[in-house]
Write a protein that holds these residues in place. Structure first.
Motif, PDB file in Angstrom:
ATOM      1  N   MET A 262       3.145 -12.683  -3.275  1.00 38.33           N
ATOM      2  CA  MET A 262       3.535 -11.453  -2.582  1.00 38.33           C
ATOM      3  C   MET A 262       4.866 -11.639  -1.848  1.00 38.33           C
ATOM      4  O   MET A 262       5.634 -10.693  -1.696  1.00 38.33           O
ATOM      5  N   PHE A 263       5.146 -12.866  -1.429  1.00 38.72           N
ATOM      6  CA  PHE A 263       6.400 -13.131  -0.720  1.00 38.72           C
ATOM      7  C   PHE A 263       7.554 -13.401  -1.678  1.00 38.72           C
ATOM      8  O   PHE A 263       8.676 -12.954  -1.446  1.00 38.72           O
ATOM      9  N   TYR A 264       7.296 -14.168  -2.769  1.00 38.73           N
ATOM     10  CA  TYR A 264       8.432 -14.375  -3.674  1.00 38.73           C
ATOM     11  C   TYR A 264       8.722 -13.153  -4.536  1.00 38.73           C
ATOM     12  O   TYR A 264       9.840 -12.984  -5.019  1.00 38.73           O
ATOM     13  N   ILE A 265       7.762 -12.270  -4.691  1.00 40.81           N
ATOM     14  CA  ILE A 265       8.060 -10.982  -5.337  1.00 40.81           C
ATOM     15  C   ILE A 265       8.946 -10.149  -4.418  1.00 40.81           C
ATOM     16  O   ILE A 265      10.004  -9.655  -4.818  1.00 40.81           O
ATOM     17  N   ARG A 266       8.524 -10.017  -3.178  1.00 41.53           N
ATOM     18  CA  ARG A 266       9.223  -9.141  -2.236  1.00 41.53           C
ATOM     19  C   ARG A 266      10.594  -9.673  -1.824  1.00 41.53           C
ATOM     20  O   ARG A 266      11.580  -8.941  -1.807  1.00 41.53           O
ATOM     21  N   HIS A 267      10.652 -10.977  -1.476  1.00 38.42           N
ATOM     22  CA  HIS A 267      11.908 -11.542  -0.982  1.00 38.42           C
ATOM     23  C   HIS A 267      12.801 -12.093  -2.096  1.00 38.42           C
ATOM     24  O   HIS A 267      14.014 -12.141  -1.933  1.00 38.42           O
ATOM     25  N   GLY A 268      12.189 -12.509  -3.200  1.00 35.82           N
ATOM     26  CA  GLY A 268      12.982 -13.023  -4.307  1.00 35.82           C
ATOM     27  C   GLY A 268      13.499 -11.925  -5.221  1.00 35.82           C
ATOM     28  O   GLY A 268      14.667 -11.916  -5.604  1.00 35.82           O
ATOM     29  N   MET A 269      12.635 -10.974  -5.550  1.00 35.49           N
ATOM     30  CA  MET A 269      13.024  -9.887  -6.449  1.00 35.49           C
ATOM     31  C   MET A 269      13.634  -8.706  -5.699  1.00 35.49           C
ATOM     32  O   MET A 269      14.297  -7.865  -6.297  1.00 35.49           O
ATOM     33  N   GLY A 270      13.373  -8.606  -4.396  1.00 36.90           N
ATOM     34  CA  GLY A 270      13.952  -7.525  -3.594  1.00 36.90           C
ATOM     35  C   GLY A 270      12.911  -6.530  -3.108  1.00 36.90           C
ATOM     36  O   GLY A 270      11.817  -6.416  -3.673  1.00 36.90           O
ATOM     37  N   GLU A 271      13.253  -5.790  -2.058  1.00 40.19           N
ATOM     38  CA  GLU A 271      12.328  -4.850  -1.406  1.00 40.19           C
ATOM     39  C   GLU A 271      11.834  -3.754  -2.350  1.00 40.19           C
ATOM     40  O   GLU A 271      10.745  -3.224  -2.164  1.00 40.19           O
ATOM     41  N   LYS A 272      12.643  -3.408  -3.350  1.00 37.95           N
ATOM     42  CA  LYS A 272      12.218  -2.329  -4.265  1.00 37.95           C
ATOM     43  C   LYS A 272      10.972  -2.745  -5.064  1.00 37.95           C
ATOM     44  O   LYS A 272      10.288  -1.894  -5.641  1.00 37.95           O
ATOM     45  N   TRP A 273      10.695  -4.070  -5.089  1.00 39.66           N
ATOM     46  CA  TRP A 273       9.521  -4.573  -5.800  1.00 39.66           C
ATOM     47  C   TRP A 273       8.329  -4.747  -4.871  1.00 39.66           C
ATOM     48  O   TRP A 273       7.292  -5.319  -5.272  1.00 39.66           O
ATOM     49  N   LYS A 274       8.439  -4.261  -3.654  1.00 44.57           N
ATOM     50  CA  LYS A 274       7.351  -4.395  -2.683  1.00 44.57           C
ATOM     51  C   LYS A 274       6.017  -3.854  -3.210  1.00 44.57           C
ATOM     52  O   LYS A 274       4.965  -4.466  -2.969  1.00 44.57           O
ATOM     53  N   PRO A 275       5.992  -2.723  -3.949  1.00 44.52           N
ATOM     54  CA  PRO A 275       4.708  -2.242  -4.495  1.00 44.52           C
ATOM     55  C   PRO A 275       4.027  -3.261  -5.414  1.00 44.52           C
ATOM     56  O   PRO A 275       2.794  -3.354  -5.436  1.00 44.52           O
ATOM     57  N   LEU A 276       4.824  -4.035  -6.156  1.00 39.68           N
ATOM     58  CA  LEU A 276       4.250  -5.057  -7.035  1.00 39.68           C
ATOM     59  C   LEU A 276       3.619  -6.176  -6.202  1.00 39.68           C
ATOM     60  O   LEU A 276       2.554  -6.697  -6.549  1.00 39.68           O
ATOM     61  N   ALA A 277       4.267  -6.523  -5.076  1.00 38.28           N
ATOM     62  CA  ALA A 277       3.716  -7.533  -4.169  1.00 38.28           C
ATOM     63  C   ALA A 277       2.404  -7.042  -3.560  1.00 38.28           C
ATOM     64  O   ALA A 277       1.439  -7.799  -3.439  1.00 38.28           O
ATOM     65  N   THR A 278       2.390  -5.771  -3.186  1.00 38.10           N
ATOM     66  CA  THR A 278       1.169  -5.169  -2.624  1.00 38.10           C
ATOM     67  C   THR A 278       0.042  -5.187  -3.650  1.00 38.10           C
ATOM     68  O   THR A 278      -1.115  -5.488  -3.325  1.00 38.10           O
ATOM     69  N   LEU A 279       0.398  -4.868  -4.888  1.00 35.24           N
ATOM     70  CA  LEU A 279      -0.583  -4.869  -5.979  1.00 35.24           C
ATOM     71  C   LEU A 279      -1.168  -6.261  -6.173  1.00 35.24           C
ATOM     72  O   LEU A 279      -2.393  -6.427  -6.335  1.00 35.24           O
ATOM     73  N   PHE A 280      -0.303  -7.278  -6.144  1.00 33.04           N
ATOM     74  CA  PHE A 280      -0.787  -8.652  -6.296  1.00 33.04           C
ATOM     75  C   PHE A 280      -1.782  -8.999  -5.191  1.00 33.04           C
ATOM     76  O   PHE A 280      -2.850  -9.567  -5.452  1.00 33.04           O
ATOM     77  N   ALA A 281      -1.419  -8.691  -3.935  1.00 30.54           N
ATOM     78  CA  ALA A 281      -2.285  -9.019  -2.799  1.00 30.54           C
ATOM     79  C   ALA A 281      -3.636  -8.314  -2.927  1.00 30.54           C
ATOM     80  O   ALA A 281      -4.691  -8.904  -2.647  1.00 30.54           O
ATOM     81  N   PHE A 282      -3.614  -7.068  -3.374  1.00 29.59           N
ATOM     82  CA  PHE A 282      -4.851  -6.306  -3.561  1.00 29.59           C
ATOM     83  C   PHE A 282      -5.727  -6.956  -4.631  1.00 29.59           C
ATOM     84  O   PHE A 282      -6.937  -7.155  -4.434  1.00 29.59           O
ATOM     85  N   PHE A 283      -5.114  -7.322  -5.765  1.00 27.41           N
ATOM     86  CA  PHE A 283      -5.880  -7.967  -6.839  1.00 27.41           C
ATOM     87  C   PHE A 283      -6.386  -9.346  -6.414  1.00 27.41           C
ATOM     88  O   PHE A 283      -7.467  -9.768  -6.825  1.00 27.41           O
ATOM     89  N   CYS A 284      -5.615 -10.043  -5.577  1.00 27.41           N
ATOM     90  CA  CYS A 284      -6.029 -11.355  -5.072  1.00 27.41           C
ATOM     91  C   CYS A 284      -7.328 -11.228  -4.269  1.00 27.41           C
ATOM     92  O   CYS A 284      -8.239 -12.056  -4.411  1.00 27.41           O
TER      93      CYS A 284
END
Length: 450
Positions: free
Chosen positions: A133-155
């Protein structure tokens, strides 16, 4: 739950069809090429680092303890029950595809560990926070925050309904009843109390328990497995030939099974392999992020050994035992099938030894996944979400003994697949960062040795 089984099976067939298997193994192949066969060239160095890492950077636990937490979550029922399920349904060839998934999965696990340390941060309590969730958000950028949220939810779903609870509890209560005649309800109550007591202490408590149990249980299981293999040494060539032949031709399984196709062997081998070593799921980097290290690549190498230990060593021991003894062709399934293999050599004591191994494996997996789910909960809801998360987790542990085995594995497969997708997208997107960090680290080491 059984009435939902046909629906779950249909979803699972789609989830673990060619697209996800291609994405999972394809990501590993892509990273293997980009990292120039790092899992082969630098495996000896990685194994040395387990015990010789300097642990001088920021972090909450040593690199060894971080690996033990990750291994606690990965070395579990997948190594005993999961391998048995794969060989039962997919034939001996499933073991070959498990090896293939693990080989490329080592590169995937390396990238996960590296990125976890590179993009880690601290939470509101000052604890290290990291993972996909952190390397998606901070590595890929804030626009990918929904993908990080999705990962955390599935986790959280995997912690609740996948690897973290039901398969482990089911395996523990069943094996205790089979080996010692211990009532399922009594085992479940004792297990629930222990889990509640340890998880209240958070990462430090879990890491302390994991670093004490993991080395002991892994070495014990390897020792009794080697004893079985040595006693059947003359059958090894035929067993290996059957595994490789079945991987590419399909082998009829037991009990009048119509025939295990190559795709079934591949699907079961890869799915069970991922269930066991978790390469590509994005779980291990949550633990890796907490390691005391200055170099992301160093923790990546240490993380990579988790897949090697889990699948190439421990799962192989189980798989070879099943094929050597021929129990995969009998009527037993799951833990009972592996138990029969050990009982064929050690008698009743073999069944008991396996039960002790399985209980320890599954117990530590529950602890590891409790931590993963908790970190995902903190990412989504902050520290106020921790208590509700723990209460629900403990309630699910308490109820896990009463669900049927087949439905449990199908449900676990589905949520595992959902969790893997956001993480694999991130690994591909950030592969350039992984390659650059790796070159930087290896060049530095080369200069130090010159």
């Amino acid at each position: 739950m059984e009435s939902l089984l046909p629906i779950l099976n249909a979803i699972d067939s789609v989830m673990w069809g060619p697209p996800l298997i291609t994405l999972l193994v394809g990501t590993g192949i892509f990273l293997t090429i980009r990292l120039k066969l790092l899992q082969v060239c630098h495996l000896p160095q990685a194994l040395r680092l387990i015990f010789k890492a300097q642990n001088k950077g920021e972090g909450d636990v040593s690199s060894f303890k971080a690996l033990c937490v990750a291994l606690a979550a990965t070395v579990g029922t997948g190594n005993i029950v999961g391998v048995a399920t794969a060989v039962k349904v997919g034939g001996p060839g499933a073991l070959f595809w498990m090896w293939v998934a693990a080989f490329f999965g080592m590169a995937t696990k390396y990238a996960e560990g590296l990125l976890a340390v590179k993009y880690r941060t601290t939470d509101e309590k000052g604890d290290i926070a990291g993972g996909p969730m952190f390397y998606i958000r901070h590595g890929m950028g804030e626009k990918w925050k929904p993908l990080a949220t999705l990962f955390a939810f599935f986790c959280i779903l995997v912690a609740y309904f996948g690897i973290g609870t039901f398969p482990q509890v089911n395996a523990i209560v069943d094996s205790m009843e089979i080996a010692f005649g211990f009532p399922k309800v009594a085992t479940d109550v004792i297990l629930t109390v222990f889990i509640a007591a340890i998880t209240i202490g958070g990462l430090q408590s879990i890491a302390k328990v994991a670093s004490g149990i993991i080395p002991f249980m892994a070495l014990t299981y390897i020792a009794i497995s080697l004893g079985l293999i040595v006693s059947n040494l003359d059958h090894i060539p035929a067993a290996l030939a059957l595994i490789f032949e079945s991987a590419f031709s399909g082998t009829a399984a037991a009990g009048g099974f119509a025939g295990s196709t190559i795709m079934m062997a591949m699907q079961n081998g890869i799915a069970r392999g991922v269930f066991s070593n978790e390469s590509g799921l994005g779980s291990a980097p949550i633990a890796a992020a907490a390691a005391k290290t200055k170099w992301p690549a160093e923790q990546g190498l240490i993380s990579m050994t988790g897949t090697f230990i889990d699948t190439i060593i421990i799962c192989t021991m189980t798989g070879i035992a099943l094929v050597l003894t021929g129990v995969w062709q009998g009527s037993a399934a799951g833990a009972a099938m592996t138990s029969a293999a050990f009982a064929s050599v050690y008698g009743f004591a073999g069944s008991q030894l396996l039960t002790v191994s399985l209980v320890l494996f599954a117990f530590t997996t529950i602890l590891g996944w409790n931590y993963y789910g908790e970190r995902a909960t903190i990412y989504l809801f902050g520290n106020r979400g921790v208590l509700p998360y723990r209460l629900i987790f403990i309630a699910l542990i308490a109820s896990g003994a009463f669900l049927k085995l087949e439905a449990i594995w199908v449900l676990a497969d589905i949520v595992n697949g959902l969790m893997a997708i956001p993480n694999l997208i991130a690994l591909i997107a950030l592969s350039g960062v992984v390659a650059a960090e790796t070159d930087h680290y290896l060049n530095r080491r080369k200069r130090q040795t010159e």
